[in-house]
Design an enzyme around this catalytic site. Sequence first.
Site, mmCIF file in Angstrom:
data_model
loop_
_atom_site.group_PDB
_atom_site.id
_atom_site.type_symbol
_atom_site.label_atom_id
_atom_site.label_comp_id
_atom_site.label_asym_id
_atom_site.label_seq_id
_atom_site.Cartn_x
_atom_site.Cartn_y
_atom_site.Cartn_z
ATOM 1 N N ASP A 101 -6.197 -3.527 1.573
ATOM 2 C CA ASP A 101 -5.008 -3.509 0.707
ATOM 3 C C ASP A 101 -4.379 -4.891 0.537
ATOM 4 O OD1 ASP A 101 -4.439 -1.998 3.444
ATOM 5 O OD2 ASP A 101 -2.540 -2.980 2.964
ATOM 6 N N ARG A 159 0.543 -10.823 13.401
ATOM 7 C CA ARG A 159 -0.298 -10.011 12.518
ATOM 8 C C ARG A 159 0.146 -10.026 11.057
ATOM 9 N NH1 ARG A 159 -4.562 -8.461 11.916
ATOM 10 N NH2 ARG A 159 -4.363 -6.230 11.663
ATOM 11 N N ARG A 210 -13.342 -4.870 15.950
ATOM 12 C CA ARG A 210 -12.298 -3.900 16.268
ATOM 13 C C ARG A 210 -12.950 -2.542 16.484
ATOM 14 N NH1 ARG A 210 -7.256 -1.454 12.668
ATOM 15 N NH2 ARG A 210 -8.844 0.058 12.061
ATOM 16 N N GLU A 229 2.036 -6.542 11.394
ATOM 17 C CA GLU A 229 1.574 -6.305 10.020
ATOM 18 C C GLU A 229 2.658 -5.681 9.153
ATOM 19 O OE1 GLU A 229 -1.821 -3.845 11.074
ATOM 20 O OE2 GLU A 229 -0.916 -2.122 10.121
ATOM 21 N N HIS A 238 -14.168 -4.147 11.288
ATOM 22 C CA HIS A 238 -13.723 -2.833 11.770
ATOM 23 C C HIS A 238 -14.903 -1.934 12.043
ATOM 24 C CE1 HIS A 238 -9.380 -2.568 10.066
ATOM 25 N NE2 HIS A 238 -9.649 -3.779 10.479
ATOM 26 N N HIS A 293 -3.129 -10.147 8.939
ATOM 27 C CA HIS A 293 -3.563 -8.813 8.512
ATOM 28 C C HIS A 293 -4.499 -8.930 7.307
ATOM 29 C CE1 HIS A 293 -2.123 -4.533 7.212
ATOM 30 N NE2 HIS A 293 -3.082 -4.445 8.109
ATOM 31 N N GLU A 321 -8.673 -11.028 10.339
ATOM 32 C CA GLU A 321 -9.243 -9.692 10.065
ATOM 33 C C GLU A 321 -9.913 -9.733 8.697
ATOM 34 O OE1 GLU A 321 -6.229 -6.697 9.466
ATOM 35 O OE2 GLU A 321 -7.543 -5.106 10.192
ATOM 36 N N TYR A 328 -6.479 7.869 12.586
ATOM 37 C CA TYR A 328 -6.463 6.549 11.973
ATOM 38 C C TYR A 328 -7.673 5.707 12.384
ATOM 39 C CZ TYR A 328 -5.625 1.682 11.306
ATOM 40 O OH TYR A 328 -5.809 0.376 10.952
ATOM 41 N N ASP A 388 -6.508 -1.222 17.756
ATOM 42 C CA ASP A 388 -5.228 -1.039 17.070
ATOM 43 C C ASP A 388 -4.597 0.278 17.511
ATOM 44 O OD1 ASP A 388 -3.101 -0.923 15.303
ATOM 45 O OD2 ASP A 388 -4.292 -1.438 13.526
ATOM 46 N N GLU A 409 -3.359 -4.158 19.519
ATOM 47 C CA GLU A 409 -2.488 -4.359 18.351
ATOM 48 C C GLU A 409 -1.485 -3.217 18.201
ATOM 49 O OE1 GLU A 409 -4.831 -4.692 14.830
ATOM 50 O OE2 GLU A 409 -3.160 -4.204 13.501
ATOM 51 N N HIS A 433 -1.699 1.280 16.397
ATOM 52 C CA HIS A 433 -1.007 1.758 15.186
ATOM 53 C C HIS A 433 0.343 2.402 15.477
ATOM 54 C CE1 HIS A 433 -1.382 2.496 10.795
ATOM 55 N NE2 HIS A 433 -2.179 1.452 10.910
ATOM 56 N N TRP A 481 2.909 7.002 12.257
ATOM 57 C CA TRP A 481 1.518 6.896 11.817
ATOM 58 C C TRP A 481 1.133 5.428 11.852
ATOM 59 C CZ3 TRP A 481 -1.143 4.251 8.027
ATOM 60 C CH2 TRP A 481 -2.498 4.579 7.925
ATOM 61 N N ASN A 532 0.815 -1.217 0.000
ATOM 62 C CA ASN A 532 0.000 0.000 0.000
ATOM 63 C C ASN A 532 0.851 1.272 0.000
ATOM 64 O OD1 ASN A 532 -2.355 1.482 0.040
ATOM 65 N ND2 ASN A 532 -2.932 0.942 2.141
HETATM 66 O O1 EZ4 Z 1 -2.957 0.748 8.370
HETATM 67 O O2 EZ4 Z 1 -3.560 -1.734 5.901
HETATM 68 O O3 EZ4 Z 1 -4.849 -3.376 11.219
HETATM 69 N N1 EZ4 Z 1 -4.916 -2.779 10.194
HETATM 70 C C1 EZ4 Z 1 -4.182 -1.721 9.853
HETATM 71 C C2 EZ4 Z 1 -4.385 -1.202 8.456
HETATM 72 C C3 EZ4 Z 1 -3.112 -0.563 7.885
HETATM 73 C C4 EZ4 Z 1 -3.200 -0.491 6.391
HETATM 74 C C5 EZ4 Z 1 -1.872 -0.050 5.798
HETATM 75 O O4 EZ4 Z 1 -1.855 -0.321 4.444
HETATM 76 O O5 EZ4 Z 1 -3.409 -1.246 10.648
HETATM 77 O O6 EZ4 Z 1 -5.442 -0.284 8.429
HETATM 78 CO CO CO Z 2 -3.080 -2.657 12.283
#
Ligand code: EZ4
Ligand code: CO
Length: 412
Positions: A326, A293, A147, A272, A122, A322, A349, A159, A220, A246, A222, A412, A37
Site C-alpha cells: 500500500d 517503522r 519476516r 507504521e 514477507h 514501512h 521492507e 494477519y 510483526d 514489530e 500488529h 487489528w 489504505n
Molecule cells: O498492516 O500495510 O508491517 N506491515 C504491516 C502491513 C499493514 C498494512 C496496512 O495498510 O503491518 O501489512
Molecule cells: Co507492521
Amino acid sequence: MQIVSADVIVTSPDRNFVTLRVETDEGVVGLGDATLNGRELAVVAYLREHVVPLLIGRDPARIEDTWQFLYRSAYWRRGPVTMAAIAAVDVALWDVKAKVAGLPLYQLLGGASRTGLLTYGHASGKDLEELFDSIRAHQAEGYRAIRVQTGVPGLKSIYGIASNATFDGNAGKRYDHEPAQRGALPAEEDWDTRSYLRHVPTVFEAVRAEFGPELPLLHDGHHRMTPIQAAQLGKSLEPYDLFWLEDCTPAENQEALRLVRQHTTTPLAIGEIFNTVWDYQLIVREQLIDYVRSAVTHAGGITHLRKIMDYASQYQIKSGFHGPTDISPVGMAAQMHLGLAIHNFGIQEYMQHGEATDRVFRQSFTFTDGFLHPGDQPGIGVDLDLDEAARHPYEQAYLPYNRLADGTVHDW
Ligand code: EZ4
Ligand code: CO
C-alpha cells in the site's frame, strides 16, 4: 518557477493508490504518494478541496516553507490524513527539485551512504510446511532477511498470511501479502492472544532448526498485545535472536514500551501508524525502540521523516521504513532515496507490487541479491502513465478487523 497544476490521481491496478501530480510552468512534473489504505478518499478530498488551490502559483523550490505553511496554516495538526496529504506535496516538490538539478534525489539529500538497501521480504504460511516453502521462495528471489508470520491453531484467519489473491489481473496468483479486501464491508477475523503467545515461539524454534542461526528473522505483532504480554513474547523469542519484534503494543501510549523494554532484549520496531516526530518523542529519548517503522508516505514526506531519523540517530536508532504494497511505487522510490542517503539506515521492507501496478508506475529502481537501489534517473525515478492509470478506477476496499471469541472488538 511556478506550480501551474496539481492533480490528484486515483487508480486501482492491483489495489488503490492516490498520487499527487504537480506540474510547473517549465513543464517539470513531480509525483507524490498519498495512499492511506482503506481511507484513500479522505486524503483525496483533503488534497483536492483544501491543498491543491494553495499550491497553484507557488514556487516549487520552497520545500521547507511549503511544508511549514501546510502544517501550521491548517491549525488542525498531525493525523494520518493531514500528514499523508502533506507528504504527497513534499515528495512531489523534492521530485521537481531533483529533476531541475538533473540529479537523482539521493544526491540532494547528501549523496549515497551505502551501495544498496538491505531488504526483508514477507514469508508466511498457515502451517510450517507452507511457511518453509515461502521462506525458500523468498531466498530464491534474493531476500537475505525474512519476516515470519504463521497461522495459529484454532484461529481461522489471521494477519500476515499470503493467500491466492483474487485481485483483478492477479487471480489465483500469490500476492504477498495484502490485507485490504475489495468490497463494501471490512472482513472480520478472529483473535486469541494466549494461543498466539503459546504458538509463535514454537514456530521460530522450528525455523531456526531448519534455516540455521545466520538468517535475519523478523516478526510483526500488529498491535495486539498488552505491555506485559509483549514483554512475555519478547522474552520467549530471545533464544531465536530476532532482528526485530514489530508493533508489539498499539503504542499510542508511548510509555507502554517501558515495561516491554525492562523485560526483554529482543529488538523492537514501531511506528507504521505514527505520523509525526512527536509520536516518537518519548520512545526515542528513552531508547525504548531500535527501529523507526514510519513511511515517507505517512509521516509527512522526505522533509519530516528525515527529521525523525536525525532525532533517532542521536540514540543509535535506525530506519526500518514501512514498505507494504500500500506504499505506492512513488512512495517506495522516495524512501529508497532517503534510505540511501541517511547514515542510520537499518533495513527496508520490500514486497513486490503486481504487474498491473508496474504498468501504471514506470520505475527505475533495481532489486539485486536482496538489495534495493533507487537508480540514477533525475528525480525520484518514477513516471506515472496517466492512460494506464485511468484504466483502473477506484474500488472500495477495507482493512479487516478482529473480534475475540466473546465478540469483543480487538486491535487489528
Ligand atoms: O498492516 O500495510 O508491517 N506491515 C504491516 C502491513 C499493514 C498494512 C496496512 O495498510 O503491518 O501489512
Ligand atoms: Co507492521
